[in-house]
Design an enzyme around this catalytic site. Structure first.
Site, mmCIF file in Angstrom:
data_model
loop_
_atom_site.group_PDB
_atom_site.id
_atom_site.type_symbol
_atom_site.label_atom_id
_atom_site.label_comp_id
_atom_site.label_asym_id
_atom_site.label_seq_id
_atom_site.Cartn_x
_atom_site.Cartn_y
_atom_site.Cartn_z
ATOM 1 C CE LYS A 32 1.074 1.618 4.295
ATOM 2 N NZ LYS A 32 1.503 2.405 4.907
ATOM 3 C CG ASP A 63 -1.615 -0.075 7.858
ATOM 4 O OD1 ASP A 63 -2.578 0.889 8.055
ATOM 5 O OD2 ASP A 63 -0.346 0.475 7.389
HETATM 6 C C1 SUD Z 1 2.048 4.251 9.632
HETATM 7 C C2 SUD Z 1 1.196 3.356 8.985
HETATM 8 C C3 SUD Z 1 0.439 4.349 7.845
HETATM 9 O O1 SUD Z 1 -0.536 3.324 7.043
HETATM 10 O O2 SUD Z 1 1.743 2.413 8.266
HETATM 11 P P1 SUD Z 1 3.371 1.914 8.088
HETATM 12 O O3 SUD Z 1 4.245 2.922 8.137
HETATM 13 O O4 SUD Z 1 3.642 1.028 9.382
HETATM 14 O O5 SUD Z 1 3.371 0.989 7.023
HETATM 15 C C4 SUD Z 1 0.365 2.693 10.090
HETATM 16 O O6 SUD Z 1 -0.574 3.530 10.687
HETATM 17 C C5 SUD Z 1 0.686 1.703 10.832
HETATM 18 O O7 SUD Z 1 0.119 0.584 10.828
HETATM 19 P P2 SUD Z 1 0.785 -0.789 11.463
HETATM 20 O O8 SUD Z 1 2.082 -1.071 10.905
HETATM 21 O O9 SUD Z 1 -0.266 -1.620 11.242
HETATM 22 O O10 SUD Z 1 0.788 -0.474 12.996
HETATM 23 P P3 SUD Z 1 0.508 -1.383 14.247
HETATM 24 O O11 SUD Z 1 1.311 -2.779 13.977
HETATM 25 O O12 SUD Z 1 -1.089 -1.401 14.538
HETATM 26 O O13 SUD Z 1 1.285 -0.521 15.428
HETATM 27 C C6 SUD Z 1 2.540 -0.561 15.437
HETATM 28 C C7 SUD Z 1 2.708 0.777 16.457
HETATM 29 O O14 SUD Z 1 2.674 1.977 15.816
HETATM 30 C C8 SUD Z 1 1.909 2.895 16.536
HETATM 31 N N1 SUD Z 1 0.455 3.114 16.076
HETATM 32 C C9 SUD Z 1 0.071 2.504 15.037
HETATM 33 C C10 SUD Z 1 -1.212 2.988 14.434
HETATM 34 C C11 SUD Z 1 -1.770 4.182 15.095
HETATM 35 N N2 SUD Z 1 -3.014 4.400 14.519
HETATM 36 N N3 SUD Z 1 -1.303 5.061 15.966
HETATM 37 C C12 SUD Z 1 -0.251 4.268 16.449
HETATM 38 O O15 SUD Z 1 0.474 5.036 17.277
HETATM 39 C C13 SUD Z 1 1.700 2.118 17.981
HETATM 40 O O16 SUD Z 1 2.686 2.629 18.850
HETATM 41 C C14 SUD Z 1 1.788 0.586 17.654
HETATM 42 O O17 SUD Z 1 2.206 0.003 18.926
#
Ligand code: SUD
Ligand code: ADP
Length: 284
Positions: free
Chosen positions: A10, A136
């Site tokens: 994504k 996600d």
């Molecule tokens: C930033 C984003 C944007 O799409 O993606 P990535 O960069 O990881 O791909 C997402 O919000 C990431 O989603 P995901 O990677 O599934 O996160 P999770 O495993 O649920 O959370 C990992 C950590 O990120 C933080 N977290 C995540 C999601 C959210 N809305 N708030 C948070 O504060 C928390 O500290 C959590 O412990």
């Protein structure tokens, strides 16, 4: 019997953080879409009650830390499945890149095991299971283009962006999602991206408007920690990308490009200093 599932990456077309919640997660507004860069999963039933993961990629965990393992364990426990499964992950999506590779593998495992074991789990239920694995994962269960709110698990489908090329570039930097959210400060943001305006751009099918509305407040954290990511963004723009943004918590930067003629120039220009560069289409 063997089941095959594709697990696409994504990108976040916009990402705004509203506030930190009492449970430690952040309330977000994001618009996400899928690109044609995908892991491939092969799943086959095992007579023994066990979960085995293999992969050609040497750099991901193959035990209970793997999100595909966690997805298989969750579905087995919740639906009382006694047989086991062997899952092979053909990894193509860069790891810890802001492209949701692990989340998409987890979502593909949920979809695949639903078929392999004939469980008839509804799409809604699969998304709920996905939310237990990561913020996600519900989006990755359905894919398409969507507005994601809550901590990312509340989804509203949106029209796909106009078809274009997506050039992705990842510097050899490791970024932890938890650390990026942890360092985020709302008051440092001068101008927040707008979900409403990006939604309007998608609804009017205007490629220039989609490019204009790209925005991600997490860039304020990752670009501060790693100025070379800002340099990568500038280079992509200079080489002719129509719109450029960091995806998720980074460090991958993507460029949207409407004209095929420009793609090889951008791709070759980036390959000069960045080993991991991909030119793909949107998955529309
Ligand atoms: C930033 C984003 C944007 O799409 O993606 P990535 O960069 O990881 O791909 C997402 O919000 C990431 O989603 P995901 O990677 O599934 O996160 P999770 O495993 O649920 O959370 C990992 C950590 O990120 C933080 N977290 C995540 C999601 C959210 N809305 N708030 C948070 O504060 C928390 O500290 C959590 O412990
Ligand atoms: N199937 C998987 N594929 C990739 N990474 C995985 C997987 N399972 C667990 N991980 C771990 O999850 C972390 C985040 O990986 P990934 O989902 O690729 O990144 P991101 O959340 O930035 O999109 C990595 O530290 C990796 O070791």
């Amino acid at each position: 019997m063997k089941i095959y599932e594709k697990a696409p990456a994504k990108i976040n077309l916009m990402l705004d953080v509203l506030h930190k919640r009492p449970d430690g997660y952040h309330e977000v507004e994001m618009i996400m879409t899928m690109v044609d860069l995908a892991d491939r999963l092969e799943m086959s039933a095992l007579p023994r009650d066990t979960i085995i993961i293999s992969s050609q990629a040497g750099y991901i965990p193959l035990d209970e830390k793997n999100l595909a393992f966690q997805a298989a364990k969750l579905i087995k426990e919740r639906y009382n499945v006694r047989s086991g499964v062997y899952i092979h992950l053909d990894k193509k999506i860069p790891v810890a890149a802001g492209l949701a590779g692990g989340s998409s593998d987890a979502a593909a495992t949920l979809r695949g095991l639903n078929r392999l074991w004939g469980l008839n789990i509804s799409g809604e239920e699969l998304k709920k299971l996905g939310a237990e694995l990561g913020s996600d994962v519900p989006f990755c269960v359905t894919g398409g283009t969507a507005l994601a709110t809550g901590r990312g698990e509340v989804l509203t489908p949106l029209p796909n962006p106009p078809q274009c090329w997506v050039v992705l570039a990842k510097l050899p930097i490791n970024v932890s999602t938890a650390e990026v959210y942890g360092r985020y400060r709302n008051e440092r943001i001068e101008k927040h991206p707008s979900a409403e305006r990006m939604r309007a751009a998608l609804e009017s099918r205007s490629f220039p408007e989609v490019c204009r509305e790209l925005g991600n407040v997490l860039e304020s954290v990752t670009l501060h920690m790693h100025p070379e990511v800002a340099h990568l963004k500038e280079t992509m723009l200079r080489l002719g990308a129509d719109g450029v943004l960091m995806s998720g918590s980074g460090p991958t930067v993507f460029g949207l490009v409407s004209k095929e003629a420009k793609v090889s120039r951008i791709y070759n220009g980036l390959r000069g200093f960045c080993k991991e560069v991909y030119a793909v289409r949107l998955l529309t």
